[in-house]
Write a protein that holds these residues in place. Structure first.
Motif, PDB file in Angstrom:
ATOM      1  N   ASP A   1      10.633  84.633  64.232  1.00 23.73           N
ATOM      2  CA  ASP A   1      11.581  85.753  64.170  1.00 23.73           C
ATOM      3  C   ASP A   1      12.915  84.855  64.326  1.00 23.73           C
ATOM      4  N   THR A   2      13.738  85.194  63.431  1.00 27.89           N
ATOM      5  CA  THR A   2      15.053  84.445  63.414  1.00 27.89           C
ATOM      6  C   THR A   2      16.087  84.758  64.737  1.00 27.89           C
ATOM      7  N   MET A   3      15.747  85.942  65.169  1.00 23.75           N
ATOM      8  CA  MET A   3      16.705  86.406  66.248  1.00 23.75           C
ATOM      9  C   MET A   3      16.245  85.576  67.457  1.00 23.75           C
ATOM     10  N   ILE A   4      14.890  85.442  67.768  1.00 28.27           N
ATOM     11  CA  ILE A   4      14.313  84.849  68.779  1.00 28.27           C
ATOM     12  C   ILE A   4      14.764  83.049  68.646  1.00 28.27           C
ATOM     13  N   ALA A   5      14.795  82.626  67.311  1.00 24.83           N
ATOM     14  CA  ALA A   5      15.015  81.248  67.302  1.00 24.83           C
ATOM     15  C   ALA A   5      16.432  81.143  67.439  1.00 24.83           C
TER      16      ALA A   5
ATOM     17  N   GLU B   1      26.436  81.591  76.624  1.00 24.31           N
ATOM     18  CA  GLU B   1      25.939  82.763  76.822  1.00 24.31           C
ATOM     19  C   GLU B   1      26.729  84.346  75.799  1.00 24.31           C
ATOM     20  N   ASN B   2      27.669  83.713  75.299  1.00 26.44           N
ATOM     21  CA  ASN B   2      28.673  84.835  74.625  1.00 26.44           C
ATOM     22  C   ASN B   2      28.094  84.933  73.286  1.00 26.44           C
ATOM     23  N   GLU B   3      27.517  84.147  72.783  1.00 29.44           N
ATOM     24  CA  GLU B   3      27.010  84.187  71.425  1.00 29.44           C
ATOM     25  C   GLU B   3      26.209  85.423  70.986  1.00 29.44           C
ATOM     26  N   LYS B   4      26.373  86.117  69.924  1.00 27.33           N
ATOM     27  CA  LYS B   4      25.725  87.337  69.594  1.00 27.33           C
ATOM     28  C   LYS B   4      24.596  86.798  68.536  1.00 27.33           C
ATOM     29  N   HIS B   5      23.392  87.441  68.385  1.00 29.75           N
ATOM     30  CA  HIS B   5      22.196  86.978  67.818  1.00 29.75           C
ATOM     31  C   HIS B   5      21.678  87.999  66.894  1.00 29.75           C
ATOM     32  N   SER B   6      22.730  88.951  66.346  1.00 32.54           N
ATOM     33  CA  SER B   6      22.517  89.884  65.240  1.00 32.54           C
ATOM     34  C   SER B   6      22.425  89.154  64.096  1.00 32.54           C
ATOM     35  N   LEU B   7      21.824  89.778  62.867  1.00 30.94           N
ATOM     36  CA  LEU B   7      21.454  89.057  61.684  1.00 30.94           C
ATOM     37  C   LEU B   7      23.007  88.731  61.121  1.00 30.94           C
ATOM     38  N   GLN B   8      23.767  89.682  61.336  1.00 30.95           N
ATOM     39  CA  GLN B   8      25.111  89.288  60.892  1.00 30.95           C
ATOM     40  C   GLN B   8      25.932  88.062  61.578  1.00 30.95           C
ATOM     41  N   ALA B   9      25.588  87.965  62.851  1.00 31.37           N
ATOM     42  CA  ALA B   9      26.245  86.830  63.584  1.00 31.37           C
ATOM     43  C   ALA B   9      25.567  85.581  63.248  1.00 31.37           C
ATOM     44  N   VAL B  10      24.303  85.534  63.301  1.00 32.60           N
ATOM     45  CA  VAL B  10      23.512  84.287  63.045  1.00 32.60           C
ATOM     46  C   VAL B  10      23.917  83.898  61.566  1.00 32.60           C
ATOM     47  N   THR B  11      23.767  84.756  60.531  1.00 31.10           N
ATOM     48  CA  THR B  11      24.193  84.391  59.088  1.00 31.10           C
ATOM     49  C   THR B  11      25.479  83.650  59.103  1.00 31.10           C
ATOM     50  N   TYR B  12      26.590  84.435  59.701  1.00 33.08           N
ATOM     51  CA  TYR B  12      28.012  83.804  59.757  1.00 33.08           C
ATOM     52  C   TYR B  12      27.990  82.345  60.244  1.00 33.08           C
ATOM     53  N   ARG B  13      27.435  82.069  61.369  1.00 30.24           N
ATOM     54  CA  ARG B  13      27.357  80.968  61.915  1.00 30.24           C
ATOM     55  C   ARG B  13      26.686  79.837  61.033  1.00 30.24           C
ATOM     56  N   ILE B  14      25.621  80.132  60.499  1.00 28.76           N
ATOM     57  CA  ILE B  14      24.670  79.229  59.874  1.00 28.76           C
ATOM     58  C   ILE B  14      25.530  79.022  58.316  1.00 28.76           C
ATOM     59  N   THR B  15      25.705  79.959  57.772  1.00 28.56           N
ATOM     60  CA  THR B  15      26.242  80.101  56.063  1.00 28.56           C
ATOM     61  C   THR B  15      27.625  80.218  56.054  1.00 28.56           C
ATOM     62  N   ASP B  16      28.168  80.728  57.041  1.00 26.67           N
ATOM     63  CA  ASP B  16      29.498  81.089  56.840  1.00 26.67           C
ATOM     64  C   ASP B  16      30.034  82.209  55.955  1.00 26.67           C
ATOM     65  N   LYS B  17      28.778  82.911  55.675  1.00 21.22           N
ATOM     66  CA  LYS B  17      29.076  84.169  54.807  1.00 21.22           C
ATOM     67  C   LYS B  17      28.945  85.479  55.819  1.00 21.22           C
TER      68      LYS B  17
ATOM     69  N   VAL C   1       8.634  86.167  58.137  1.00 24.12           N
ATOM     70  CA  VAL C   1       9.704  85.803  58.600  1.00 24.12           C
ATOM     71  C   VAL C   1      10.681  86.764  58.643  1.00 24.12           C
ATOM     72  N   GLY C   2      11.392  87.272  59.843  1.00 25.11           N
ATOM     73  CA  GLY C   2      12.141  88.166  60.038  1.00 25.11           C
ATOM     74  C   GLY C   2      13.216  88.208  61.017  1.00 25.11           C
ATOM     75  N   HIS C   3      14.033  89.275  61.123  1.00 23.90           N
ATOM     76  CA  HIS C   3      14.822  89.169  62.188  1.00 23.90           C
ATOM     77  C   HIS C   3      14.620  90.280  63.151  1.00 23.90           C
ATOM     78  N   ASN C   4      14.535  89.976  64.225  1.00 21.38           N
ATOM     79  CA  ASN C   4      14.292  91.125  65.413  1.00 21.38           C
ATOM     80  C   ASN C   4      12.852  91.677  64.957  1.00 21.38           C
ATOM     81  N   LEU C   5      11.833  90.972  64.701  1.00 15.52           N
ATOM     82  CA  LEU C   5      10.799  91.788  64.138  1.00 15.52           C
ATOM     83  C   LEU C   5       9.682  92.455  64.851  1.00 15.52           C
ATOM     84  N   LYS C   6      10.152  92.540  66.194  1.00 16.11           N
ATOM     85  CA  LYS C   6       9.571  93.739  67.171  1.00 16.11           C
ATOM     86  C   LYS C   6       9.805  94.889  66.752  1.00 16.11           C
ATOM     87  N   PHE C   7      10.941  95.168  66.258  1.00 20.90           N
ATOM     88  CA  PHE C   7      11.162  96.402  65.609  1.00 20.90           C
ATOM     89  C   PHE C   7      10.470  96.887  64.302  1.00 20.90           C
TER      90      PHE C   7
END
Length: 585
Positions: A107-111, A119-135, A83-89
């Motif tokens: 891949d959590t980014m793809i998810a 459309e404006n939502e970002k999908h960086s690990l930072q953005a996704v983490t913030y949306r889900i955990t508020d951290k 499990v990883g974020h943007n695993l293609k990299f």
DNA sequence: TGCACCAGCGCC
DNA sequence: AAACGGCGCTGATGCA
């Protein structure tokens, strides 16, 4: 408090795997010492850290100190998921640095992209983490010097933190994906290991390693021919550009100045853009090509396009190959986007530059009229389905129905016109736009009366489409936004009619292509064949001369299989040829 | 000077 | 009431 172990000797590294081996999947991230931040080089930049963890442990391996650890990771990942974020990299770097290549991934980014509702939502690990955990995830160490001898405490903390958040967001994302209602549920490795039941997610996750391979392979190009063509096109362009500016004193690339000149001094009638200014687009100028000013202008623009594209290709060529980057979900429809260079908008003329090297062949394969077939299936239009089943040429068939003519007696022009109608009307084009569209894209001039007649005849003949459009309009009257789905179950929230009718068709097309690629990856394991480019409904494979025949059979099987899985009523057809250049058919 | 936006055009 | 959609790259233009 987050705990982790920084590991810099092989014994400890091997020992740590004992602790991790009970898991079916692990969380993974890497940190790379990048020479040039602007241009990450997957072939020469070095992986410094590999972070690996489960729900209990996080291990950080210093790969500068224990490169031999790769030998242990290779078998370890054979049947474990990551499990990883943007695993293609990460996959690309694991492959080039260590020849390690996990193929079962989530891949959590793809998810996050698949779940996205705006459309404006970002999908960086930072953005996704913030949306889900508020951290808030601090990424300031991301671009720190990962090549230095002794890594700082902050760097190690940062490296561990990425894994730490992965185990928080992963189950949430997976469960949200599983909650989406889809026509079928997934089976296979991704389901078994990660518990992913959403079929779109399963396909996308399986696709990640395939795309990583495609990017690493690159596309073969005839570098000599490319340079030669660039030289010739450049000099012709410069000659004509100078001639133009000298003669008319107008910048051919300033729409404002061009329209002022053409409509003012030359008195030409020009259409207006949406914003109301005069338009100088090629299609508007084409009727004035008998004037030498206009003709020269069009030539200059076209030449400039060619020169730009050749430069773009040349600047990304390394050792006879072009390495493009793909965004796996480039559009909400699931279509990919290619950049640096964009290999999805190469002109017919330039495709001949893409040539298989000595001893190799290309296979060029594409689905035939795939969007119309998908549309017929999707809206369940019996007339169109029957036309496809009986092997009719759909454009000719539409022409015969709309004009009330025998199928056999349809002329080339009439077929061309019907083509415009088919493509335009399934997406809800208006009569006046249809006129424009037919002229610009198919070189067909029709009157507004004809456009209206064809418009109403189309929906009379293909009543399934009429019903579909009416239903979508009705739903959009009831509520501001609606959910639409592809045949695989890809979801999008839309608010405009045109989006609502376009998404399921284009989206199903991308489902289909991605599934074909995944099948090809599975079936082609025994031969040395690589996909080198994907263009929405087209697959290009590079293969040795000897194995070309085998490869083409496998490719056809893959494309047919994905077609049959999604389209039950309409037959899916495709063309596939063994050739030397991309331009050959 | 850099950024955002648009027009224009290549592909599907 | 009316509407075809989706991209990326280049260069002009307007603004800070």
């Amino acid at each position: 408090m987050m705990e982790y172990s920084y590991i810099f000797n092989l014994e400890q590294a091997v020992e740590s795997l004992e602790k991790l081996k009970k898991n079916r999947y692990l969380f993974l991230d890497t940190e790379v010492a990048v020479k040039n931040e602007k241009e990450i080089d997957f072939f020469t930049d070095k992986v410094r850290l590999i972070q690996l963890g489960d729900y209990e442990n996080i291990f950080i391996y210093d790969m500068f100190l224990i490169p031999e650890f790769a030998e242990y990771l290779r078998p370890f990942f054979r049947d474990r998921g990551i499990v990883g974020h943007n695993l293609k990299f990460d996959l690309k770097f694991l492959k080039t640095n260590f020849d390690v290549f996990p193929e079962i991934v989530f891949d959590t980014m793809i998810a996050s992209q698949l779940l996205s509702q705006n459309e404006n939502e970002k999908h960086s690990l930072q953005a996704v983490t913030y949306r889900i955990t508020d951290k808030y995830l601090d990424k300031s160490q991301q671009t720190s010097a990962w090549g230095i001898k002794n890594l700082s405490q902050q760097q190690l903390d940062y490296a561990a933190r990425d894994v730490y958040v992965l185990r928080e967001i992963f189950p949430v994302l997976r469960d949200r994906l599983n909650k989406i209602n889809t026509p079928h549920r997934s089976t296979g490795k991704i389901k078994e290991i990660f518990g992913v039941e959403n079929p779109v997610a399963a396909v996308e996750m399986s696709f990640v390693p395939q795309l990583a391979k495609i990017e690493l392979t690159g596309m073969p190009v005839d570098e000599k021919a490319l340079k030669e063509m660039l030289r010739e096109a450049s000099s012709e362009y410069q000659r004509k550009y100078i001639e133009f500016v000298r003669s008319y004193g107008v910048d051919p690339f300033s729409p404002h100045k061009v329209t002022a000149w053409l409509s003012g001094k030359l008195g030409l009638q020009l259409p207006r853009t949406q914003k109301g200014s005069l338009s100088s687009q090629d299609s508007a100028l084409r009727k004035y090509t008998d004037r030498k000013e206009v003709s020269l202008l069009l030539q200059i623009r076209s030449l400039k396009k060619t020169v730009d594209k050749l430069k773009e290709l040349e600047s990304h060529t390394v050792g006879g190959r072009i390495y493009s980057q793909f965004r796996q979900i480039g559009a909400p429809t699931g279509r990919m986007a290619s950049s640096r260079p964009n290999l999805q908008n190469v002109t017919r003329e330039l495709r001949k530059l893409f040539r298989a090297p000595e001893g190799k062949k290309l296979i060029v394969a594409d689905y035939s009229q795939i969007e119309l077939r998908i549309a017929a299936e999707y809206v369940n239009d019996e007339t169109m389905i029957e036309a496809f089943r009986s092997g009719r040429d759909l454009h000719r068939f539409t022409a015969s129905l709309i004009l009330g003519k025998e199928y056999q007696e349809v002329t080339k022009e009439e077929r061309q016109m019907a083509k415009a109608i088919n493509f335009g009307l399934i997406y809800g084009i208006s009569p006046s736009s249809l006129m424009e569209y037919a002229r610009n894209n198919y070189g067909v001039d029709i009157s507004i009366e004809d456009a209206k007649r064809f418009h109403s005849r189309f929906f009379q003949v293909y009543s399934g489409f009429k019903k579909w459009h009416e239903q979508v309009k009705e739903k959009l009257r009831e509520r501001h936004t609606i959910e639409v789905y592809t045949l695989l179950g890809r979801r999008m929230v839309v608010s405009r009619f045109t989006e609502a009718v376009n998404f399921p068709i284009q989206g199903t097309g991308s489902d289909l292509l991605k599934m074909a690629v995944v099948f090809f990856g599975k079936l082609s394991g025994d031969i040395n064949a690589s996909i080198v480019n994907l263009v929405h409904d087209e697959i290009i494979v590079e293969v040795s001369r000897e194995e070309a025949q085998k490869a083409v059979e496998i490719l056809k099987e893959s494309m047919a299989r994905s077609g049959k899985l999604l389209l039950k009523k309409v037959p899916v057809e495709f063309e596939a040829g063994i050739v030397d250049t991309w331009a050959d058919k």
